[in-house]
Design a protein around this motif. Structure first.
Motif, PDB file in Angstrom:
ATOM      1  N   UNK A  77       0.831  -1.206   0.000  1.00 59.28           N
ATOM      2  CA  UNK A  77       0.000   0.000   0.000  1.00 59.28           C
ATOM      3  C   UNK A  77       0.864   1.252   0.000  1.00 59.28           C
ATOM      4  N   UNK A  78       0.320   2.292  -0.608  1.00 61.92           N
ATOM      5  CA  UNK A  78       0.935   3.625  -0.595  1.00 61.92           C
ATOM      6  C   UNK A  78      -0.162   4.627  -0.289  1.00 61.92           C
ATOM      7  N   UNK A  79       0.143   5.588   0.606  1.00 55.61           N
ATOM      8  CA  UNK A  79      -0.886   6.533   1.034  1.00 55.61           C
ATOM      9  C   UNK A  79      -0.609   7.966   0.578  1.00 55.61           C
ATOM     10  N   UNK A  80       0.375   8.150  -0.282  1.00 54.28           N
ATOM     11  CA  UNK A  80       0.736   9.495  -0.718  1.00 54.28           C
ATOM     12  C   UNK A  80      -0.339  10.138  -1.566  1.00 54.28           C
ATOM     13  N   UNK A  81      -0.445  11.456  -1.452  1.00 53.44           N
ATOM     14  CA  UNK A  81      -1.395  12.208  -2.271  1.00 53.44           C
ATOM     15  C   UNK A  81      -0.739  12.607  -3.584  1.00 53.44           C
ATOM     16  N   UNK A  82      -1.447  12.408  -4.682  1.00 52.22           N
ATOM     17  CA  UNK A  82      -0.886  12.729  -5.995  1.00 52.22           C
ATOM     18  C   UNK A  82      -0.746  14.231  -6.208  1.00 52.22           C
ATOM     19  N   UNK A  83      -1.417  15.043  -5.398  1.00 49.84           N
ATOM     20  CA  UNK A  83      -1.445  16.482  -5.680  1.00 49.84           C
ATOM     21  C   UNK A  83      -0.291  17.244  -5.049  1.00 49.84           C
ATOM     22  N   UNK A  84       0.594  16.564  -4.329  1.00 50.64           N
ATOM     23  CA  UNK A  84       1.781  17.221  -3.789  1.00 50.64           C
ATOM     24  C   UNK A  84       3.025  16.546  -4.339  1.00 50.64           C
ATOM     25  N   UNK A  85       4.090  17.310  -4.468  1.00 54.29           N
ATOM     26  CA  UNK A  85       5.344  16.743  -4.962  1.00 54.29           C
ATOM     27  C   UNK A  85       5.839  15.644  -4.025  1.00 54.29           C
ATOM     28  N   UNK A  86       5.712  15.886  -2.715  1.00 57.43           N
ATOM     29  CA  UNK A  86       6.171  14.905  -1.741  1.00 57.43           C
ATOM     30  C   UNK A  86       5.355  13.614  -1.835  1.00 57.43           C
ATOM     31  N   UNK A  87       4.043  13.779  -1.996  1.00 57.11           N
ATOM     32  CA  UNK A  87       3.178  12.606  -2.101  1.00 57.11           C
ATOM     33  C   UNK A  87       3.469  11.799  -3.349  1.00 57.11           C
ATOM     34  N   UNK A  88       3.611  12.476  -4.475  1.00 56.31           N
ATOM     35  CA  UNK A  88       3.886  11.793  -5.743  1.00 56.31           C
ATOM     36  C   UNK A  88       5.209  11.040  -5.679  1.00 56.31           C
ATOM     37  N   UNK A  89       6.219  11.696  -5.129  1.00 52.93           N
ATOM     38  CA  UNK A  89       7.534  11.053  -5.030  1.00 52.93           C
ATOM     39  C   UNK A  89       7.490   9.865  -4.084  1.00 52.93           C
ATOM     40  N   UNK A  90       6.676   9.959  -3.017  1.00 54.54           N
ATOM     41  CA  UNK A  90       6.594   8.845  -2.072  1.00 54.54           C
ATOM     42  C   UNK A  90       5.934   7.630  -2.703  1.00 54.54           C
TER      43      UNK A  90
END
Length: 322
Positions: free
Chosen positions: A67-80
């Protein structure tokens, strides 16, 4: 007919906790792919995400998933999201940009905040995740990227200017990237989808969906749609578009209920007059719009060469003519 499999491939599916994304993740995993199931954690304070349920379902069937919980709308989330794939499986071969939001609102009632929300999820988000995955795909000289657009966006509808235009933009991104990844066997395509998901249940079939098109004017009741437009009927097309056998690049397919077709842009022969006037445009609009003869151009160079050829035939000298 030999079975198409994804053994050894690593796939990321955003918005995969339910609906379309879940169907994509389950099918890829059932055919051998290791899947990063991305979805946000609940905003109700629970620590669990719908992505965890899908991961458990995949593992229970003998597949590999995380599972991955990062948000696509932030650079940090996308990279995670991409980092999860690399840390867990060592590579990323497939990216399905599926995460989405939706609501129906007349254009005059759409505030910029709501427009920005749709753009952030459907356009900025796919750009961020794709940008994060791109270097790994180029390094390994392989990648399959799919942008999930919408049947509503491609065919058009009232009261979804914010949603539909963002979905069209994501399809445009697929087209643009097709010109940059070919030398590394990175293929990028878009898929318009129509299926029984929250988009239907939260709008078409509830009182709050009064601004949506009436299903009574289309066909059937909710149970009919549930039976005939399941997400399982969409997943095979998405899976083919991210398979190594996919030879398409920069194209748009559309699917729903088992019916799949190709969307493409064509140009009429048009009207040519180098010293064009306003009155010429008015008088010759029937020729400009005449669709009895059309052309499909593979690139801006092909379209430009076609136009230059017509201008030359009308008397305009080539640029290098003396």
């Amino acid at each position: 007919m030999s079975e198409l499999r994804f053994d050894g491939r690593v796939a990321i599916v955003t918005g995969a906790g339910r609906g379309m994304g879940r169907a994509f993740a389950l099918l890829l995993a059932s055919r051998g792919a290791s899947v990063v199931v991305n979805d946000l954690k609940s905003d109700s304070g629970e620590l669990r995400s719908a992505a965890d349920d899908v991961v458990e379902e995949i593992k229970a069937s003998g597949g590999e998933a995380v599972a991955s919980y990062g948000s696509v709308i932030t650079a940090e989330g996308a990279e995670s999201i991409v980092k999860t794939a690399i840390d867990s499986f060592g590579r990323v071969d497939i990216l399905i940009n599926n995460a989405g939001v939706s609501n129906w609102t007349p254009f005059e009632d759409i505030g910029y905040e709501e427009f920005e929300r749709n753009r952030s999820v459907h356009y900025d988000g796919p750009w961020r995740v794709t940008r994060a995955a791109w270097p790994f795909m180029r390094q390994q000289k392989y990648g399959r990227i799919l942008f999930i657009t919408s049947h509503v966006g491609t065919a058009g509808a009232r009261n979804v200017a914010h949603y539909g235009s963002a979905k069209w933009a994501s399809a445009g991104m697929a087209r643009m990237l097709s010109f940059e990844g070919g030398d590394a066997d990175i293929r990028s395509n878009a898929l318009g989808v129509l299926g029984y998901t929250r988009l239907l249940t939260d709008t078409f079939f509830t009182p709050d969906g009064a601004e949506a098109p009436s299903m009574d004017n289309i066909a059937g009741e909710e149970e009919w749609w549930k039976a005939n437009f399941s997400t399982d009927k969409v997943a095979p097309v998405a899976a083919w578009l991210v398979h190594e056998k996919c030879h398409l690049n920069g194209e748009i397919l559309d699917t729903g209920g088992g019916h799949t077709f190709h969307l493409f842009f064509s140009a009429t022969e048009g009207f040519v007059k180098p010293d064009l006037t306003l009155e010429d445009v008015d008088e010759n609009m029937p020729k400009i719009l005449d669709a009895s003869r059309t052309n499909v151009f593979s690139s801006v160079e092909a379209a430009l060469n076609n136009r230059l050829g017509k201008l030359q035939a009308a008397g305009v000298k080539p640029v290098n003519a003396r």
